[in-house]
Scaffold this active site. Structure first.
Site, PDB file in Angstrom:
ATOM      1  N   ASP A 128      30.234  14.201  34.043  1.00 13.80           N
ATOM      2  CA  ASP A 128      30.104  14.286  32.672  1.00 13.80           C
ATOM      3  C   ASP A 128      30.891  13.307  31.782  1.00 13.80           C
ATOM      4  O   ASP A 128      31.724  12.753  32.101  1.00 13.80           O
ATOM      5  CB  ASP A 128      30.292  15.482  32.238  1.00 13.80           C
ATOM      6  N   GLU A 185      34.414  18.458  33.089  1.00 15.33           N
ATOM      7  CA  GLU A 185      35.727  17.795  32.737  1.00 15.33           C
ATOM      8  C   GLU A 185      35.911  17.336  31.259  1.00 15.33           C
ATOM      9  O   GLU A 185      37.359  17.804  30.859  1.00 15.33           O
ATOM     10  CB  GLU A 185      36.064  16.607  33.809  1.00 15.33           C
TER      11      GLU A 185
END
Length: 382
Positions: free
Chosen positions: A73, A137
């Site tokens: 991500d 994250e």
């Protein structure tokens, strides 16, 4: 010998996946296909709308199981018009690859995936290799690596050592390995007094005076002098907000926010107790009432220098020619979760452009990173 897996091409393919948290964007689907083709057993460990991937080559629970952890991500691109390259175009110019996630951290994911695929194909080890890759994250991080670790515990999966591929080098490739991280916490203070006319302050209870004293008191406090592996802890006042445009009104309430980055002299709970005690002391002197809300994002932790850091440092020096510093500086990472499972260190790229417009990485650094990870695997299973 089979054709080596190209980490630069894989990085470009991952950048083209628009995986802005919490969107998967096709990145984990792409990796799962490559890893399954290479003989990895892959499991999607999705939770709370977040996509996560667990890939293992070798026997579950093997006494030598080396893990890589990373995320696909990325943060939002911001003002796309400010980019000189398409943020998800993965264009290469003059040996530099551009795109959101190029530095943080699709290059590292591509590098350790490529290293692992080639290693198990060419020199199958006596042991297991795990890739634990999250899509959370950059977000709240509650359904990413934590979800993977929860699933591992429930499923009997175990790592013996882990490397997190976050960018760790400030300026030069190879100069820094993270062997720990400071803790991080934020506190929100709401001080309530009694509204009144500014010409008659004795008829009011001014929350701003109390807040000023409270913020000055905690910001002036030396939390510690640092430890062997950590710099001194820091506290920053990041916001004071009253929202009172009138000059003749003492407001009823004011708010402030602080952020603390703390070393292993403290825990989040001991610092929380201190903040609440300071607020209570000020309230006692000023007649105010203070509400304190606290969020502990992560505790300070350290993987003491030893076999794992020695292994990684030797591989870094061999491939880059640079002797890395063992450091605990910087913000937080998912290593703060992994450290409860097994020894963990971090090594990755130079992080100068992460989260910036025109985020980019020299392609040679991607190849160096794959070589470092490949050497780590070869020495670990030697």
């Amino acid at each position: 010998m089979s054709t080596p897996t190209d980490p630069v091409k894989l990085t470009a393919d991952l950048i083209r996946c628009p995986s802005v948290t919490p969107e998967e964007g096709g990145a984990l689907v792409l990796l799962q296909g490559l890893l399954e083709e290479a003989g990895f057993t892959c499991t999607r460990v999705d939770r709370g709308g977040i996509a996560n991937l667990y890939a293992r080559w070798g026997d579950k629970g093997h006494e030598r199981t080396f893990g890589f952890n990373g995320h696909t991500d990325v943060v939002p691109v911001g003002d796309e018009a400010a980019w000189t390259m398409p943020p998800f175009g993965a264009e290469e110019h003059d040996g530099v690859l551009y795109g959101r996630g190029a530095t943080d951290m699709k290059s590292a994911v591509a590098a350790f995936a490529a290293a692992a695929i080639d290693f198990v194909r060419d020199t199958p080890p006596d042991g297991a290799i795990v890739l634990a890759i999250t899509g959370d994250e950059e977000g709240d991080a509650q359904d990413g690596t934590l979800a993977l670790l929860d699933w591992m515990y429930e499923s009997g999966e175990q790592l013996t050592d882990c490397l997190v591929g976050e960018p760790t080098c400030p300026e030069t490739m190879g100069e820094m390995i993270k062997i720990g991280r400071r803790g991080s916490m934020s506190a929100w203070f709401t001080v309530t007094g009694k509204q009144g006319h500014s010409a008659y302050p004795h008829r009011a209870t001014n929350p701003l005076h109390a807040m000023a004293r409270l913020m000055d008191g905690i910001a002036s406090r030396e939390l510690d002098k640092g430890t062997e592996h950590f710099d001194p802890s820091t506290l920053a006042v990041v916001n004071i907000d009253t929202g009172n445009p009138a000059t003749n009104v003492i407001p009823a309430q004011t708010r402030a926010t602080v952020n603390i980055r703390f070393n292993d002299c403290h825990t989040g709970n001991t610092l929380s107790d201190w903040l609440r005690a300071e607020a209570a002391h000020v309230d006692e002197g000023y007649g105010t009432t203070t509400e304190v809300k606290i969020k502990i994002s992560g505790e300070a932790f350290l993987t003491p220098p030893g076999p794992l850091s020695d292994l990684v440092a030797a591989a870094v020096e061999a491939e880059t020619g640079v002797t890395p510093e063992l450091s605990t500086t910087g913000g937080t990472s998912d290593a703060r979760f992994v450290k409860d499972h097994c020894p963990v260190v971090e090594f990755g790229l130079v992080g100068r452009t992460m989260h910036q417009v025109d985020e980019c990485v020299p392609v040679e650094q991607i190849r160096q990173l794959k070589a470092v990870y490949a050497r780590i695997l070869a020495e670990y299973f030697a």
